[in-house]
Design an enzyme around this catalytic site. Structure first.
Site, PDB file in Angstrom:
ATOM      1  N   VAL A 138       0.839  -1.200   0.000  1.00 25.84           N
ATOM      2  CA  VAL A 138       0.000   0.000   0.000  1.00 25.84           C
ATOM      3  C   VAL A 138       0.868   1.241   0.000  1.00 25.84           C
ATOM      4  CG1 VAL A 138      -1.744   1.264   1.306  1.00 25.84           C
ATOM      5  CG2 VAL A 138      -1.855  -1.224   1.190  1.00 25.84           C
ATOM      6  N   ASP A 287     -11.181 -11.597   7.831  1.00 24.00           N
ATOM      7  CA  ASP A 287      -9.749 -11.439   8.123  1.00 24.00           C
ATOM      8  C   ASP A 287      -9.579 -10.341   9.169  1.00 24.00           C
ATOM      9  OD1 ASP A 287      -7.097 -12.112   7.878  1.00 24.00           O
ATOM     10  OD2 ASP A 287      -6.732 -10.853   6.133  1.00 24.00           O
TER      11      ASP A 287
END
Length: 552
Positions: A138, A287
């Protein structure tokens, strides 16, 4: 058949296992078992210092093998029905942190995917990544209108690595399913298939963007959970751009206390978010480990990373909710019945025996204070108990089990006295009443009214057609039933056997009569022995066929 590349990869894996003190694992395999004595002849086993616990050694080996094995270890850590507790605990600590790939490669991937230079797409683009994981990393950026965003970019060449390692996992899983005694029940091939599906889903960032948008829509206007906005014009299969959020990592308890956030309320809200996603929306973030959860200054949850999402069929939802409520009420007989009804255990399972096994696990736990009961651990113990009843693993429930363990772990980390039972029970009771009560009937009618309205104009014509055929004698009703066909076949077979038996008996009696007339009827003297043997033999054959059903 293994390829040369796979053979080299297996040799590398064995080298990593040996380097991490797992040489006994290598020498325990079928291939090397004849030379297991070498374990005691290897020099490093003579002078090696005290070994780390086996769980830590396995975790270190997986981290050295690479990101795909790290992810596989994370998923295995949720399958405590397969693993001893010490290994499962060690695998649960696996961190999906991978060295970042160069920022200029990320820039090139963004430009190729979006078809424009990064300088035209963003006012700012930081080539130094904010975070890096096994599938993607990211980068921080700013849009031309000043909105601050994050750009998620898939790792270059990761698909080739995934395919290579998955082929090995499938090879091992097929061997286990074929030769391992527990292979059929635990379904290792299906476990690897679920792992493959999860990985390939994570590779498609358009899919993740769709997941984020759906989850954001589900919690629109809610004070429980905030989901960042996705900027669709900048999303492709390898690139996703979404709103940049700021919050306190949920694992930073001191920072949460300093911000004046009510940790007890935060823990209870986490449980409510989980059950809302599973039972009300049937779309849950699967998750939810601490790295993907933040908390705003106002005490609101913020979720990121939507690559792994789960859902259940309506039947699984219903059975799961009823199981939870039965556990809360300590109705073990109902729990056993539900497992048989849902097909989670074989149909021939004795409910009373299964009930006794469940009671043996649950009663000692229920004698403790509710705040000391771990619901996730209780489910794991039950799965282990169900092993002797040949309970098959339900792949669709694996993600749910993992998420429940994550949520309960987060909740107890925030507020150690969290009473998961008291928090969840009212929600489940309310949900069940909505599913089976009068409100559920009204809702189902309301949902089906559009379809009924669409078909209503056709009903008069269909009714007239049926009545006209009935009046003219042309109405035919056909009923195709498997049991009816089987009964018809049985009756025909029975009739055939009866006729054959009667014919055989007649032949045998005829033979006996002829034998008795021998010497009393001169015209039969010459042929009596032949006729006796002929009629007797044919009669015996007919009786034999009637007894075995051989005529069919």
């Amino acid at each position: 058949m293994l390829t040369p590349g796979q053979i080299l990869r297996i040799l590398h894996i064995n080298l990593v296992l040996v380097r991490n003190g797992l040489d006994e694992v290598v020498l325990a395999t079928h291939l090397f078992r004849p030379v297991r004595f070498l374990l005691y002849l290897l020099p490093w086993n003579w002078f090696r210092r005290r070994r780390l616990p086996r769980g830590e050694r396995i975790r270190n080996a997986l981290e050295e093998l690479g990101p795909i094995y790290v992810k596989f270890g994370q998923i295995l850590s949720t399958r405590r029905d397969l693993l001893p507790d010490d290994i499962a605990d060690a695998l649960a600590c696996l961190q999906d942190r991978v060295a970042p790939f160069p920022g200029d490669q990320a820039r090139a991937i963004v430009e190729q995917a979006l078809g424009r230079p990064v300088g035209e797409l963003f006012a700012e683009f930081d080539e130094q990544p904010l975070a890096s994981a096994s599938i993607a990393q990211v980068h921080a950026a700013t849009l031309a209108d000043g909105r601050r965003v994050v750009v998620k970019v898939v790792r270059p060449g990761i698909l080739r690595v995934i395919r290579r390692d998955l082929s090995l996992l499938y090879y091992v899983a097929h061997l286990a399913q074929r030769y391992w005694r527990e292979g059929r029940r635990l379904r290792p091939v299906e476990v690897v298939h679920e792992f493959e599906k999860t990985l390939l889903d994570e590779l498609d960032l358009l899919r993740e963007a769709g997941n984020a948008s759906q989850l954001r829509r589900n919690f629109a206007g809610s004070d429980l959970l905030y989901v960042p906005e996705v900027y669709w014009p900048y999303c492709r299969h390898q690139v996703m751009v979404m709103e940049r959020i700021h919050g306190i990592p949920i694992s930073d308890i001191e920072a949460l206390r300093t911000a004046g956030i009510d940790l007890k309320r935060l823990a209870e809200q986490g449980v409510e978010i989980f059950f809302t996603q599973v039972f009300r929306h049937n779309f849950f973030h699967a998750d939810m480990h601490p790295g993907n959860i933040f908390v705003s200054r106002e005490g609101r949850y913020i979720a990121v990373d939507f690559g792994i999402m789960g859902s259940l069929s309506p039947e699984d939802q219903r059975y799961l909710a009823e199981n939870f409520l039965a556990f809360f009420r300590r109705d073990y007989h109902r729990v056993a019945e539900l497992h048989v009804e849902s097909g989670w255990v074989p149909p021939g399972t004795r409910v009373d025996e299964f009930e006794a096994a469940i009671r043996t696990v649950c009663e000692p736990i229920f004698e403790r204070p509710l705040k000391d009961i771990s619901f996730g651990q209780l489910l794991l113990r039950l799965f282990q108990t169900a092993r002797r009843f040949q309970m098959e693993i339900q792949p669709q429930l694996v993600l749910l089990q993992k998420t429940l363990l994550n949520i309960e772990g987060l909740g107890r980390q925030l507020y150690p006295d969290l009473d998961l039972w008291a928090t969840a029970k009212p929600f489940l009771e309310r949900w069940m009443s909505e599913q089976v009560g009068a409100r559920a009937f009204v809702r189902h009618v309301r949902e089906n009214v559009p379809g009924w309205t669409e078909r209503l104009p056709e009903l008069p014509a269909l009714l007239h057609k049926v009545l006209s055929r009935a009046e003219s004698g042309r109405l035919r009703v056909e009923w195709h039933a498997t049991e009816l066909k089987r009964l018809r076949r049985t009756m025909i077979e029975s009739n055939r056997r009866t006729v054959t038996a009667i014919a055989g008996a007649a032949m045998v009696i005829s033979a006996a009569v002829i034998y008795g007339l021998d010497g009393h009827a001169p015209y039969l003297v010459a042929g009596a022995p032949l006729l006796t043997w002929l009629f007797g033999g044919i009669g015996a054959l007919f009786l034999f066929l009637a007894g075995t059903g051989g005529e069919d």
